[in-house]
Design a protein around this motif. Structure first.
Motif, PDB file in Angstrom:
ATOM      1  N   SER A  22      45.201  33.716  34.765  1.00  0.00           N
ATOM      2  CA  SER A  22      45.061  35.086  34.492  1.00  0.00           C
ATOM      3  C   SER A  22      46.252  35.839  35.355  1.00  0.00           C
ATOM      4  O   SER A  22      46.239  36.896  35.568  1.00  0.00           O
ATOM      5  CB  SER A  22      43.738  35.897  34.729  1.00  0.00           C
ATOM      6  N   TRP A  25      47.732  38.815  33.320  1.00  0.00           N
ATOM      7  CA  TRP A  25      46.808  39.526  32.434  1.00  0.00           C
ATOM      8  C   TRP A  25      47.218  40.923  32.257  1.00  0.00           C
ATOM      9  O   TRP A  25      47.274  41.417  33.247  1.00  0.00           O
ATOM     10  CB  TRP A  25      45.301  39.272  32.563  1.00  0.00           C
ATOM     11  N   GLY A  85      39.609  37.483  29.335  1.00  0.00           N
ATOM     12  CA  GLY A  85      40.101  38.693  29.382  1.00  0.00           C
ATOM     13  C   GLY A  85      40.654  39.302  28.320  1.00  0.00           C
ATOM     14  O   GLY A  85      41.055  40.301  28.051  1.00  0.00           O
ATOM     15  N   ALA A 254      32.329  42.506  29.149  1.00  0.00           N
ATOM     16  CA  ALA A 254      33.206  41.517  28.753  1.00  0.00           C
ATOM     17  C   ALA A 254      32.179  40.271  28.816  1.00  0.00           C
ATOM     18  O   ALA A 254      31.242  40.137  29.688  1.00  0.00           O
ATOM     19  CB  ALA A 254      34.267  41.197  29.764  1.00  0.00           C
ATOM     20  N   THR A 258      33.944  36.295  32.847  1.00  0.00           N
ATOM     21  CA  THR A 258      35.586  36.893  32.852  1.00  0.00           C
ATOM     22  C   THR A 258      36.027  37.077  34.503  1.00  0.00           C
ATOM     23  O   THR A 258      35.300  37.619  35.260  1.00  0.00           O
ATOM     24  CB  THR A 258      35.572  38.166  32.289  1.00  0.00           C
ATOM     25  N   ILE A 262      40.353  40.688  36.666  1.00  0.00           N
ATOM     26  CA  ILE A 262      40.444  41.499  35.443  1.00  0.00           C
ATOM     27  C   ILE A 262      39.636  42.553  35.036  1.00  0.00           C
ATOM     28  O   ILE A 262      39.881  43.624  34.857  1.00  0.00           O
ATOM     29  CB  ILE A 262      40.436  40.482  34.028  1.00  0.00           C
ATOM     30  N   VAL A 263      38.310  42.243  35.372  1.00  0.00           N
ATOM     31  CA  VAL A 263      37.179  43.044  35.284  1.00  0.00           C
ATOM     32  C   VAL A 263      37.482  44.519  36.266  1.00  0.00           C
ATOM     33  O   VAL A 263      37.476  45.556  35.701  1.00  0.00           O
ATOM     34  CB  VAL A 263      35.890  42.730  35.661  1.00  0.00           C
TER      35      VAL A 263
END
Lengths: 320, 518, 173
Positions: A22, A25, A85, A254, A258, A262-263
């Motif tokens: 990630s 991302w 993600g 999500a 995840t 990212i969250v």
């Protein structure tokens, strides 16, 4: 030389696996699954947010409508998607609270299979009664309902719909007993109400707006905690029944594992978007309000909704 | 009233000035949007699987950039454009894209097989235009009383109306009446598949989650008609073209137009009236028109074998119904169908609350929309008539190259229903069923009717009983409901008596038997 | 005397293929038997659904009523047709139909993993092979062209959410 290349490759892979790939991302388009048909309120608002997310993250956020099973199919697909993600889902009160409660096997667990990212919108319902029924306010209606148990008919689009759950909550909090009639769509409920064939309904704000000035129908209250902006003349039911609140909420989820960064990144972006005037205005026009709950708060919200509706469902015993 | 119509006309022909490289270019935006909508609508009507609801919902977000009037004009154009396109598919490839095209398939495709595809398409276009004009007039003059009438229809009345429809369906049978009854019952059974709305119980889904929302009409129609038709043609001894072009002009002759005139007028009236009823009205119009035409024809034996009235009447009915179905939305603000709900959504997002206030608060919107409906119909006529020549040319493509194309387009269209490959498989299954039905001498059209009406009948029946607290007499106590029941049984009796006298039933069946005995 | 078989099949001049002596199986028999079967399956599948009461008609009502009706008509059809002279059964050319069905199944299976282009092309080619006057080279070219045109139309014209081409391991376009 080949050995060095292989080692480099192996190290890169190892590092990316460890860091969850990630690092940058989002690098490619993100799919946002909407488990309902295009054009509905949830879909329209989701598309609005997706467009703004694209502007924010500089990658397309593509809406994919995967309908079926009252929203279960799309939600299931999202639960089983890779947790990188790049797949998100717009979950609602139906998919993440009611369906798992009301159906024997929805195919997923709303808490365990998902990471709550952020709240999006809350679409409250409006209590409407046909004018010939009599009452002109919530209190009058409650009195009449108490005197005529099982004789007043309310319309919904089926057990599990927001209209139905609103009515269940209402009956539970007021100790009244109403009789349920199903219709194919919110439009049919309105027609029946106007024609005097139906006594009352808790229809969504959007569907109810055209009827607000129609003399055949009386608007008694909204189910949101406060009066709605744009509909200030309609009292909130909570003014008569303290603590009464329900709404058809929607939020972003999500897949469970995840990566948390990212969250968080997504959550922050959505909060910003929801606080924009343009978003708020669009929501208001569709009879809804924004629900700017960041990840942790949204997670608690979903849990509390689960519990609230589990209690109501147990009380009314609509399990099948 | 004339002022309002003039207002509407001026709105439609409004010109916006666009700046292009420093030059101000006049663009009649609304006319262009209307044209765009009609073209898109025709295209999706022709393409099987994709329906106006799906298309409008896909295009809806794109209209956010337009103003309300423009958005509504375009989206409405898509809606009735699809009616025109649907007839084309029904006549040429025997695929009923929408419920309203099912009846057109019966005689329309037969005409195509006899080389009269052009005539069928032409009469459908002309009839639809006349009906569209009629429908627009009805909206202008009779909206208010008609919507009041629609409101008096409660569940009990709908139930009786649908019962009438089901009994009328028997008249649709070209061949053996008992066999048609079987098909209707089968259709009703198929309509039960899915989650029961009231209790949430799963019925006949056999564990398939995908079936929980029931069988999609397009899947059933495409499988039973379109794909099955391909299979039947492949089975035929002749491997040549199935739909031929007749030498000479592809357009309907003056004689044919004269013959259809009555049907068009009657169909417009019937369809226009039934179209106002929210929910089921639109579907019943074409069926009712077909039944009426068959009933009053001097030689009803022609029906089912290419009777032009069997195309003219139902086509007029479905277009008139498409126009008048706007009435509940315009006068009450209540969307009677899923598509209208999308249009209401489009209005609401832009801040216009649909309902009676629209007439006073946004007269340009209201009258602009109404006039655009007529303009749209005119455009569609102008577009479709020359297209007939094109379609007939298109028919000269060898069948061996044509039918795989039909299958591909159908498959993609089917996939788009819920983004699922299951729809394709299910349609293939129904195709096998349709093929077998034909081989064993059964007509598939009544299945579709039973399917559509069965679900509606059950919903309204249960609803009526809940509202009357279990009192079955409610159906005969309410005057309108009683009247409908009496009419339906009277019509059925008359139909059975006269047909047994004419021995039409049996001789038709004889012919059909011979055709499939291979 | 009204014979059930003839009600369904129709009176009329006797066909050359009719055998006036032996009563027996005709296509109505098979049709009737299938109806009984379908009706039976439906009744079994809805066995546990409540019939409901008059003021709350249950989900089992309509399915069971129609299933019984279907089975009943099927019964009369079968019995009636057995009593009338046997007629030769229709011949079914399985291979053509199977190719169409097979082609559709192939499409369904290939659509998501491989994308629209391969799926459409395969569907065109397999079903095209069923034509009695098929020309393989022509079919190949026509299929390719049609697949491209169709995929492009649906992808760009209607925004269908399916990739044009998906090569496993590399990417989806």
């Amino acid at each position: 030389m080949r050995f060095l290349k292989a080692t480099a490759l192996a190290l890169t892979i190892a590092i990316s696996v460890v860091t969850g790939v990630s690092a940058a991302w989002p690098e490619r388009p993100v799919t946002v699954i909407v488990p309902f048909s295009a054009g509905g309120t949830t879909d329209v608002l989701a598309r609005l947010v997706a467009e703004k997310l694209r502007a924010h993250f500089k990658v397309p956020f593509l809406i994919e409508n995967r309908t079926g099973g009252s929203g279960n199919i799309g939600t299931q697909v999202a639960a089983q998607a890779p947790a990188d993600g790049y797949t998100l889902v717009v979950g609602t009160i139906s998919t993440h609270s009611l369906n798992p409660l009301l159906m024997k096997d929805a195919g997923f667990d709303p808490i365990k299979d998902f990471a709550a990212v952020s709240g999006l919108f809350d679409i409250p319902n409006i209590l409407l009664v046909k004018a010939s029924l009599g009452p002109t306010d919530v209190k009058g209606f409650i009195d009449q309902a108490k005197q005529n148990p099982g004789k007043i008919f309310f319309g919904t689009t089926g057990a599990g719909s927001s209209q139905f759950m609103a009515a269940q909550l209402f009956q539970a909090r007021t100790g009244t007993k109403l009789k349920h009639v199903t219709f194919k769509g919110a439009g049919d409920i309105m027609t029946a109400l106007l024609g005097g064939h139906l006594d009352m309904a808790f229809n969504s704000a959007v569907a109810s707006m055209p009827l607000l000035s129609n003399p055949s129908v009386k608007v008694l209250g909204v189910t949101s905690a406060q009066r709605l902006p744009g509909l200030e003349q309609v009292p909130a039911i909570s003014e008569t029944i303290p603590g009464f609140q329900m709404g058809s909420w929607a939020g972003v989820f999500a897949p469970a594992s995840t990566p948390p960064d990212i969250v968080q990144s997504l959550s922050d972006a959505v909060q910003t978007i929801l606080n924009e005037l343009e978003t708020k205005a669009a929501a208001e026009r569709l009879g809804s309000v924004t629900l700017p709950l960041p990840a942790a708060k949204f997670k608690d919200f979903v849990s509390s909704e689960q519990k609230k509706w589990a209690d109501i469902v147990a009380q009314s015993d609509s399990q099948q | 009233m004339w002022d309002n119509l003039l207002l509407g006309l001026s709105v439609n022909f409004q010109i916006s000035w666009f700046d292009l490289f420093g030059f101000a270019i006049p663009v009649p935006t609304y006319i262009l949007l209307c044209l765009a909508g009609c073209l898109i609508g025709t295209l999706i009507g022709v393409l099987p699987g994709l329906g106006p609801v799906a298309t409008v919902s896909i295009l809806l977000p794109l209209t956010f950039g337009l103003d309300v009037v423009g958005a509504l004009i375009m989206l409405s154009g898509i809606y009735y454009g699809a009616q025109y396109g649907g007839s084309t598919a029904a006549i040429l490839v025997r695929i009923p894209g929408e419920v309203t095209s099912v009846v057109t398939v019966i005689d329309g495709h037969e005409m195509a097989r006899q080389g009269r595809a052009g005539a069928a398409l032409g009469i459908a276009a002309i009839g639809s235009f006349v009906a569209g004009t009629f429908g627009t007039l009805v909206i202008v003059l009779f909206s208010a009383p008609l919507s009041q009438m629609a409101l008096t229809f409660g569940p009990a009345e709908y139930c009786s109306l649908i019962l009438m429809g089901l009994l009328l369906a028997v008249v649709l049978a070209q061949g053996s009446i008992p066999k048609a009854v079987v098909m209707i019952v089968l259709g009703v059974l198929l309509s039960c598949v899915g989650r029961d709305q009231e209790t949430g119980a799963e019925r006949l889904t056999f564990g398939f989650q995908i079936l929980a929302d029931g069988i999609d009409f397009s899947v059933l129609a495409l499988g039973l008609f379109g794909i099955a038709e391909v299979m039947r043609n492949l089975d035929g001894a002749e491997g040549g073209d199935k739909v031929i072009a007749r030498p000479g002009s592809p357009y309907p002759t003056w004689q044919e137009i004269k013959e259809s005139a009555g049907a068009i007028v009657r169909g417009s009236a019937l369809g226009g009236l039934l179209g106002v009823l929210p929910g089921s009205g639109g579907a019943l119009g074409p069926f009712a028109s077909y039944a009426v035409e068959k009933r009053i024809a001097k030689d009803p034996g022609r029906f089912g074998h290419g009777a032009i009235q069997g195309v003219a009447g139902p086509e007029a009915a479905n277009n008139a119904g498409a126009q008048t179905s706007f009435i509940p939305m315009l006068t009450l603000g209540v969307p009677p169908t899923a598509l209208m709900a999308l249009l209401v959504g489009a209005m609401t997002v832009q801040g216009v609350v649909p309902g009676p206030q629209v007439m006073t608060r946004n007269p340009e919107l209201f009258w602009g929309l109404i006039v655009s409906m007529w303009v749209g119909n005119a455009m569609l006529l102008i577009i479709n008539l020359p297209l007939i020549g094109l379609w007939v040319k298109f028919l000269s493509v060898p069948y061996r190259l044509l039918f795989p194309g039909v299958l591909v387009v159908s498959a993609v269209g089917l996939f788009s229903i819920g983004n699922s490959e299951f729809s394709v498989i299910l349609a293939a299954l129904f195709a096998v069923v349709g093929y077998l039905l034909a081989k064993f001498g059964f007509e598939p059209a009544p299945i579709l009717l039973g399917f559509v009406l069965g679900g509606l009948f059950e919903d309204n029946f249960r609803r009526a009983l809940v509202l009357s607290s279990g009192d079955l007499l409610t159906f005969v106590e309410r005057p309108l409901s009683l009247a409908l029941i009496v009419i339906s049984f009277a019509a059925l009796l008359l139909g059975l008596i006269s047909s047994s006298r004419r021995k039409v039933i049996f001789s038709d069946d004889q012919q059909k038997d011979e055709m499939w005995r291979m | 005397m009204l014979q059930f078989g003839s009600v369904f099949r129709g009176r009329g001049p006797m066909r050359a293929s009719d055998d006036t002596s032996a009563a027996g199986v005709s296509r109505e028999t098979i049709a009737g038997a299938s109806l009984i079967l379908i009706g039976g399956i439906a009744i079994l599948a809805t066995w546990r659904l409540p019939f409901g009461t008059l003021d709350e008609v249950g989900p089992g009502f309509l399915p069971r009523v129609t299933a019984v009706l279907l089975a009943a008509i099927g019964f009369f059809l079968t019995v009636g047709s057995l009593r009338t002279p046997a007629v030769s059964l229709p011949t079914l050319h399985w291979s053509k139909g199977a190719m169409v069905v097979g082609a559709l199944v192939a499409f369904a299976v290939l659509a998501r993993p491989l994308g629209m282009l391969p799926a459409c092309a395969v569907l065109y080619w397999i079903s095209g092979m069923a034509a009695p006057d098929v020309r393989p080279r022509e079919l190949l070219v026509a299929g390719a062209i049609f697949a491209i045109a169709c995929a492009a139309l649906f992808k760009f014209g209607f925004g269908l959410q399916l990739p044009l081409l998906a090569i496993p391991g590399i990417g989806r376009f």
